[in-house]
Design an enzyme around this catalytic site. Structure first.
Site, mmCIF file in Angstrom:
data_model
loop_
_atom_site.group_PDB
_atom_site.id
_atom_site.type_symbol
_atom_site.label_atom_id
_atom_site.label_comp_id
_atom_site.label_asym_id
_atom_site.label_seq_id
_atom_site.Cartn_x
_atom_site.Cartn_y
_atom_site.Cartn_z
ATOM 1 N N GLY A 50 0.870 -1.174 0.000
ATOM 2 C CA GLY A 50 0.000 0.000 0.000
ATOM 3 C C GLY A 50 0.902 1.216 0.000
ATOM 4 O O GLY A 50 1.786 1.327 -0.846
ATOM 5 N N CYS A 82 6.152 -5.345 0.006
ATOM 6 C CA CYS A 82 6.243 -3.995 -0.529
ATOM 7 C C CYS A 82 6.184 -2.962 0.607
ATOM 8 O O CYS A 82 7.127 -2.871 1.373
ATOM 9 C CB CYS A 82 5.179 -3.808 -1.606
ATOM 10 S SG CYS A 82 5.602 -2.503 -2.752
ATOM 11 N N ARG A 111 12.869 3.249 -0.743
ATOM 12 C CA ARG A 111 11.494 3.351 -1.253
ATOM 13 C C ARG A 111 11.512 3.728 -2.735
ATOM 14 O O ARG A 111 12.409 4.441 -3.187
ATOM 15 C CB ARG A 111 10.701 4.415 -0.486
ATOM 16 C CG ARG A 111 10.437 4.042 0.953
ATOM 17 C CD ARG A 111 9.647 5.132 1.653
ATOM 18 N NE ARG A 111 8.268 5.221 1.181
ATOM 19 C CZ ARG A 111 7.537 6.334 1.211
ATOM 20 N NH1 ARG A 111 8.046 7.469 1.654
ATOM 21 N NH2 ARG A 111 6.308 6.311 0.768
ATOM 22 N N ARG A 141 5.458 0.290 -7.670
ATOM 23 C CA ARG A 141 6.189 1.348 -6.954
ATOM 24 C C ARG A 141 7.018 0.757 -5.810
ATOM 25 O O ARG A 141 6.946 1.179 -4.657
ATOM 26 C CB ARG A 141 5.232 2.419 -6.429
ATOM 27 C CG ARG A 141 4.574 3.223 -7.552
ATOM 28 C CD ARG A 141 3.748 4.402 -7.049
ATOM 29 N NE ARG A 141 2.651 3.989 -6.193
ATOM 30 C CZ ARG A 141 1.526 3.415 -6.632
ATOM 31 N NH1 ARG A 141 1.351 3.212 -7.921
ATOM 32 N NH2 ARG A 141 0.595 3.065 -5.799
ATOM 33 N N HIS A 177 4.636 -8.395 -4.881
ATOM 34 C CA HIS A 177 3.314 -8.798 -4.386
ATOM 35 C C HIS A 177 2.952 -10.197 -4.882
ATOM 36 O O HIS A 177 2.277 -10.333 -5.907
ATOM 37 C CB HIS A 177 2.243 -7.842 -4.929
ATOM 38 C CG HIS A 177 2.322 -6.457 -4.381
ATOM 39 N ND1 HIS A 177 1.669 -6.082 -3.236
ATOM 40 C CD2 HIS A 177 2.964 -5.360 -4.822
ATOM 41 C CE1 HIS A 177 1.904 -4.810 -2.998
ATOM 42 N NE2 HIS A 177 2.687 -4.343 -3.946
ATOM 43 N N GLU A 179 0.747 -12.078 -3.664
ATOM 44 C CA GLU A 179 -0.711 -12.226 -3.515
ATOM 45 C C GLU A 179 -1.444 -11.678 -4.734
ATOM 46 O O GLU A 179 -2.596 -12.015 -4.967
ATOM 47 C CB GLU A 179 -1.192 -11.541 -2.221
ATOM 48 C CG GLU A 179 -1.213 -10.023 -2.222
ATOM 49 C CD GLU A 179 0.165 -9.382 -2.172
ATOM 50 O OE1 GLU A 179 1.179 -10.098 -2.093
ATOM 51 O OE2 GLU A 179 0.224 -8.135 -2.224
HETATM 52 N N1 GLN Z 1 5.769 2.987 -2.770
HETATM 53 C C1 GLN Z 1 5.064 2.464 -1.623
HETATM 54 C C2 GLN Z 1 5.692 2.935 -0.321
HETATM 55 O O1 GLN Z 1 6.741 3.482 -0.306
HETATM 56 C C3 GLN Z 1 5.014 0.957 -1.642
HETATM 57 C C4 GLN Z 1 4.195 0.466 -2.818
HETATM 58 C C5 GLN Z 1 3.496 -0.849 -2.585
HETATM 59 O O2 GLN Z 1 3.336 -1.300 -1.449
HETATM 60 N N2 GLN Z 1 3.015 -1.431 -3.651
HETATM 61 O O3 GLN Z 1 5.132 2.749 0.706
#
Ligand code: GLN
Length: 198
Positions: A50, A82, A111, A141, A177, A179
């Site tokens: 997220g 993530c 990140r 991301r 991910h 999932e």
């Molecule tokens: N870019 C998000 C972060 O820095 C992580 C992205 C993801 O969980 N898909 O929190």
């Protein structure tokens, strides 16, 4: 054998449902966890992807930072994907102002490491540590593990050597991910740890 493993998904933000469905399909009893009393009832926790700065804020707002740190220090299995990996990392590069983590994994994560032009992609990753064929990994991301402290072990790397999966004791984290792509082996590995401790 005891009954089904009792596991939680930290349910403030992110792809909570996909994790809950994956864990249930592997035979776990799954609870959504937002409050300390809910955390106390589970034997393992998945932290979804997220936005890690949002998950961090809500974790602190709900009074969960210290309870999570205590359970992890006491050996509760946890798996972060993530943003969840970011939450489990001891150190972050590119943190939002004031952003904190639960910690536990002796790693530095960077990140948004694939840059803004690469929002998301899928790739196959060799998975000798997991056994079986290469795994389909979805990166959104995503962070990478930029530095590994002595207590942590890399379990998955991209062809260029960048680390995208780590373990340390009962903790696991991946940049991607599983999932989302329907890859079950990491959740199985997490559940095996939960069963072993129960
Ligand atoms: N870019 C998000 C972060 O820095 C992580 C992205 C993801 O969980 N898909 O929190």
């Amino acid at each position: 054998m005891a009954g089904k493993p009792q596991v939680g998904v930290l349910a403030y933000q992110g792809d909570v449902r996909e994790h809950a469905e994956m864990l249930a399909s592997l035979g776990a009893d799954v609870a959504l966890v937002r409050h300390p009393a809910e955390l106390a009832r589970v034997d393992g926790l998945v932290i979804p992807g997220g936005e890690s700065s949002v998950i961090d804020k809500l974790t602190r707002m709900f009074g969960m930072l210290e309870p999570l740190r205590e359970r992890i220090a006491a050996g509760m299995p946890a798996y972060g994907t993530c943003a969840g990996l970011i939450m489990l990392a001891d150190r972050i590069e590119g943190a939002a102002p004031g952003q904190q983590t639960i910690g536990g994994l002796d790693v530095t994560v960077q990140r948004n490491a694939f840059g803004p032009q690469v929002e998301s992609f899928e790739t196959l990753i060799d998975a000798p540590a997991l056994g079986g064929p290469p795994l389909h990994a979805t990166f959104i991301r995503a962070p990478i593990v930029a530095a590994l402290g002595p207590a942590a072990t890399a379990i998955l790397t991209l062809d260029d050597g960048r680390i995208v999966g780590v373990e340390q004791g009962a903790l696991m984290g991946t940049s991607f991910h599983p999932e989302v792509s329907g890859e079950p082996r990491l959740h199985e590995r997490f559940l095996a740890r939960v069963r072993a401790r129960a």
